[in-house]
Design an enzyme around this catalytic site. Structure first.
Site, PDB file in Angstrom:
ATOM      1  CG  ASP A  29      40.246 -12.403   9.441  1.00  0.00           C
ATOM      2  OD1 ASP A  29      40.178 -12.647  10.644  1.00  0.00           O
ATOM      3  OD2 ASP A  29      41.189 -13.208   8.607  1.00  0.00           O
ATOM      4  CB  ILE A  30      44.070 -10.687   5.753  1.00  0.00           C
ATOM      5  CG1 ILE A  30      44.685 -10.444   4.627  1.00  0.00           C
ATOM      6  CG2 ILE A  30      44.809 -11.587   6.692  1.00  0.00           C
ATOM      7  CD1 ILE A  30      46.056  -9.547   4.792  1.00  0.00           C
ATOM      8  CD  GLU A  88      46.670 -14.537  13.236  1.00  0.00           C
ATOM      9  OE1 GLU A  88      45.923 -15.280  13.015  1.00  0.00           O
ATOM     10  OE2 GLU A  88      47.126 -13.656  12.233  1.00  0.00           O
ATOM     11  CG  HIS A  93      40.340  -9.039  17.219  1.00  0.00           C
ATOM     12  ND1 HIS A  93      41.469  -9.316  17.723  1.00  0.00           N
ATOM     13  CD2 HIS A  93      40.161 -10.382  16.646  1.00  0.00           C
ATOM     14  CE1 HIS A  93      42.149 -10.462  17.687  1.00  0.00           C
ATOM     15  NE2 HIS A  93      40.994 -10.994  16.734  1.00  0.00           N
ATOM     16  CG  HIS A  95      37.332 -13.410  14.701  1.00  0.00           C
ATOM     17  ND1 HIS A  95      38.054 -13.794  13.445  1.00  0.00           N
ATOM     18  CD2 HIS A  95      37.833 -13.526  15.885  1.00  0.00           C
ATOM     19  CE1 HIS A  95      39.501 -13.815  14.166  1.00  0.00           C
ATOM     20  NE2 HIS A  95      39.244 -13.495  15.381  1.00  0.00           N
TER      21      HIS A  95
HETATM   22  P1  AMP Z   1      42.819 -13.975  16.828  1.00  0.00           P
HETATM   23  O1  AMP Z   1      43.818 -12.970  17.292  1.00  0.00           O
HETATM   24  O2  AMP Z   1      43.231 -15.369  17.027  1.00  0.00           O
HETATM   25  O3  AMP Z   1      41.479 -13.728  17.077  1.00  0.00           O
HETATM   26  O4  AMP Z   1      43.019 -13.925  15.051  1.00  0.00           O
HETATM   27  C1  AMP Z   1      43.326 -12.685  14.633  1.00  0.00           C
HETATM   28  C2  AMP Z   1      42.761 -12.604  13.229  1.00  0.00           C
HETATM   29  O5  AMP Z   1      43.247 -11.581  12.536  1.00  0.00           O
HETATM   30  C3  AMP Z   1      43.009 -13.615  12.149  1.00  0.00           C
HETATM   31  O6  AMP Z   1      41.527 -14.502  11.606  1.00  0.00           O
HETATM   32  C4  AMP Z   1      43.868 -13.264  11.198  1.00  0.00           C
HETATM   33  O7  AMP Z   1      43.525 -13.692   9.792  1.00  0.00           O
HETATM   34  C5  AMP Z   1      43.406 -11.567  10.997  1.00  0.00           C
HETATM   35  N1  AMP Z   1      44.265 -10.800  10.601  1.00  0.00           N
HETATM   36  C6  AMP Z   1      45.628 -10.839  10.727  1.00  0.00           C
HETATM   37  N2  AMP Z   1      46.302  -9.670  10.189  1.00  0.00           N
HETATM   38  C7  AMP Z   1      45.365  -9.230   9.553  1.00  0.00           C
HETATM   39  C8  AMP Z   1      45.378  -8.037   8.389  1.00  0.00           C
HETATM   40  N3  AMP Z   1      46.401  -7.377   8.248  1.00  0.00           N
HETATM   41  N4  AMP Z   1      44.073  -7.868   7.980  1.00  0.00           N
HETATM   42  C9  AMP Z   1      42.876  -8.365   8.263  1.00  0.00           C
HETATM   43  N5  AMP Z   1      43.012  -9.591   9.189  1.00  0.00           N
HETATM   44  C10 AMP Z   1      44.079  -9.864   9.626  1.00  0.00           C
END
Ligand code: AMP
Length: 132
Positions: A29-30, A88, A93, A95
């Site tokens: 995760d970024i 987001e 996905h 985590h």
């Molecule tokens: P959520 O959709 O709420 O489960 O969270 C989306 C996750 O994706 C967040 O923890 C972000 O930090 C992560 N994220 C968003 N863009 C990227 C990226 N380009 N590379 C890695 N992780 C990402």
């Protein structure tokens, strides 16, 4: 329009990839909430996790278990926790969150600062334990 995760899968955007199969990709995760915070993403672009077809849900959980065990071996946390949120990025996905302390907060938004150098090191330690 493609999701940011599809862009990662298609190589348009870089990531710290820890594993890839025909159906899934796993990368750091970024914006991590713990060192080694990893996402497991089915390549098929489906928004809501609970809309995944049964077989894809099962394989996503099987890959998640495998990556969690690789995190356990590579980074040696107390446990690895799991969150499904999806608020987001509209691309299903999982985590995986290494938990290093008994009282560690496991909630998205409680970010830790991890340098690019550390990200590379974390990725390598996890990848070394993956045998998908
Ligand atoms: P959520 O959709 O709420 O489960 O969270 C989306 C996750 O994706 C967040 O923890 C972000 O930090 C992560 N994220 C968003 N863009 C990227 C990226 N380009 N590379 C890695 N992780 C990402």
């Amino acid at each position: 329009m493609s999701t940011i995760f599809t862009k990662i899968i298609e190589g348009e955007i870089p990531c710290h990839k820890v594993a890839e199969t025909d159906e899934h990709i796993a990368f750091l995760d970024i914006n991590p909430i713990a060192e080694g915070h990893t996402l497991v993403v089915p390549k098929k672009e489906i928004d809501y996790f609970f809309d995944l077809p049964d077989d894809l849900m099962q394989s996503t959980m099987a890959v998640s278990r495998h990556i969690a065990k690789a995190i356990d071996k590579g980074l040696n946390p107390l446990r690895t926790g799991i969150i499904v949120q999806g608020l987001e990025v509209p691309h299903a996905h999982v985590h995986l969150i290494p938990l290093y302390k008994e009282n560690q907060v496991m909630a998205l938004g409680h970010n830790v600062s991890v340098s690019e150098e550390q990200m590379v090191e974390l990725k390598e330690k996890i990848t070394a334990e993956v045998s998908l």
